[in-house]
Every structure is written in C-alpha cells, then in structure tokens.
Design an enzyme around this catalytic site. Sequence first.
Site, PDB file in Angstrom:
ATOM      1  N   HIS A  20       0.827  -1.214   0.000  1.00  7.62           N
ATOM      2  CA  HIS A  20       0.000   0.000   0.000  1.00  7.62           C
ATOM      3  C   HIS A  20       0.864   1.269   0.000  1.00  7.62           C
ATOM      4  O   HIS A  20       0.348   2.353  -0.287  1.00  7.62           O
ATOM      5  CB  HIS A  20      -0.906  -0.004   1.235  1.00  7.62           C
ATOM      6  CG  HIS A  20      -2.362   0.131   0.913  1.00  7.62           C
ATOM      7  ND1 HIS A  20      -2.889   0.207  -0.369  1.00  7.62           N
ATOM      8  CD2 HIS A  20      -3.448   0.222   1.743  1.00  7.62           C
ATOM      9  CE1 HIS A  20      -4.193   0.330  -0.323  1.00  7.62           C
ATOM     10  NE2 HIS A  20      -4.565   0.347   0.933  1.00  7.62           N
ATOM     11  N   TYR A  90      -3.728   8.359   6.968  1.00 12.23           N
ATOM     12  CA  TYR A  90      -3.977   6.966   6.638  1.00 12.23           C
ATOM     13  C   TYR A  90      -4.795   6.902   5.351  1.00 12.23           C
ATOM     14  O   TYR A  90      -5.476   7.845   4.965  1.00 12.23           O
ATOM     15  CB  TYR A  90      -4.622   6.167   7.777  1.00 12.23           C
ATOM     16  CG  TYR A  90      -3.686   6.029   8.967  1.00 12.23           C
ATOM     17  CD1 TYR A  90      -2.592   5.178   8.895  1.00 12.23           C
ATOM     18  CD2 TYR A  90      -3.885   6.765  10.126  1.00 12.23           C
ATOM     19  CE1 TYR A  90      -1.711   5.063   9.971  1.00 12.23           C
ATOM     20  CE2 TYR A  90      -3.014   6.656  11.205  1.00 12.23           C
ATOM     21  CZ  TYR A  90      -1.924   5.802  11.115  1.00 12.23           C
ATOM     22  OH  TYR A  90      -1.045   5.697  12.149  1.00 12.23           O
TER      23      TYR A  90
END
Length: 217
Positions: A20, A90
């Site tokens: 990610h 995030y």
Amino acid sequence: MIQLIAFLGNYGKEYEGTRHNVAWMFEEALCCSGRISWQNKFKGDFFSWDTDALVRTFVEKGILKARDSGELPIPDAAPKKIYFLKPLTYMNLSGDAIAEASHFYKIPASDILVVHDEIELPLGTVSLKWSGGLGGHNGLRSTKAVLGTADFWRLRFGVGKPANGQVADYVLGHFTADEKICLSRIFDQAQECFAKVLTSKDPQRLIPAWGKKKFEL
C-alpha cells in the site's frame, strides 16, 4: 498542467515497505527526493517546488532532455510551483489532505496526479490513467468523495492480487527482498513518465506509451 502530486500511503514504521506504500517508496527513489525538506501541512508532509528547480533536477539526472537551445523543457503554460504531498491521514482519508491543499491553492482536480498502488495490475506494470473507475482503492474513493469528481490523473504501480486470503492483509503485507530489487529497477524507469507528465501540456499524449507499460522483472 499538473500542479499537485499526492503520493498515497500509510504513516508509521509498521507500514514501511508494504504494498500500500509503494507510492511513498517511489517518491523516495526519485532523483529529486534528496532535495525535499518536508513540512507538516495540509494533514500531510508537504513540499513546494519551483518548477524550474524541479525540471532542472530531472535534466541534470538525464531523466529529461534540455531543448536544443539549452532551455529547460518547460511549457509556457506551466505553473510556477509544483506541490508534493504525502497524506498522513492513513489511506482511507487521503482525500482530506488532498482537498485541503487543492482548495488552498485553488488547484482543479484535473491538475492533480495521484500516485498509488494497484492490485488490478501485476507487479512490474506502471500505468498512467485519467479519471475512470477506482478499482476498490480506498485512497481513491476518499479523493473522489472530497473533490466531488474522479476526473484526476493517476500514476499506478501494479502490486498484483493475492492468490488467496484477504486483500486488506495483502496490501498491508511487505514486499519480498526480490520484489524490492525489481521495484528499484521499475522506479528508475518510471521517473521518465513522472517527469514527462509534469512537463506536458497534454498528458493524454503519454497514454499510448504509458497507459499500461510492463517491465521485465
């Protein structure tokens, strides 16, 4: 033309080197990365480049070529500044940081490039894409939600799909040592696309070559 580049990832030591975070790994591999002094701004790490300085770095490193006259390959319509942003919200809230920066500088969505991982593409594939679907990517979903449109540019790095198991676990998993070696070679070559996107009046012209470019691993 592109004014804002958002590199999507997750903040924290535990996420370093995960699939990610491939966009952050790409940013760190850029030839200009060592000249960045990040500021904490717009819910992320932020840096403002003079366009001349950024393009000069790409020319000095052989990523871009100067014009025959010796001038930097910067179009007349180019912005004076190009902004780099790494959201620290995030992944699921990446759009919050992008929206703050874009609204502050009045940058339209069409002048934003989002760099991110893509499970729908195999490792070794780099893809320049305009608008379109989000592929289930939460960072892109957040970006679309806050901008109110999916009409922004994406530079996608393929990370492949898990053979089995949860996608969430897979994208939060770490690249193997061999995969990191492959990525370093891909990043070196992908800088060409990145630099050309930033100096192009019409990035659409780059899609035939970079719409889905597969590198040998």
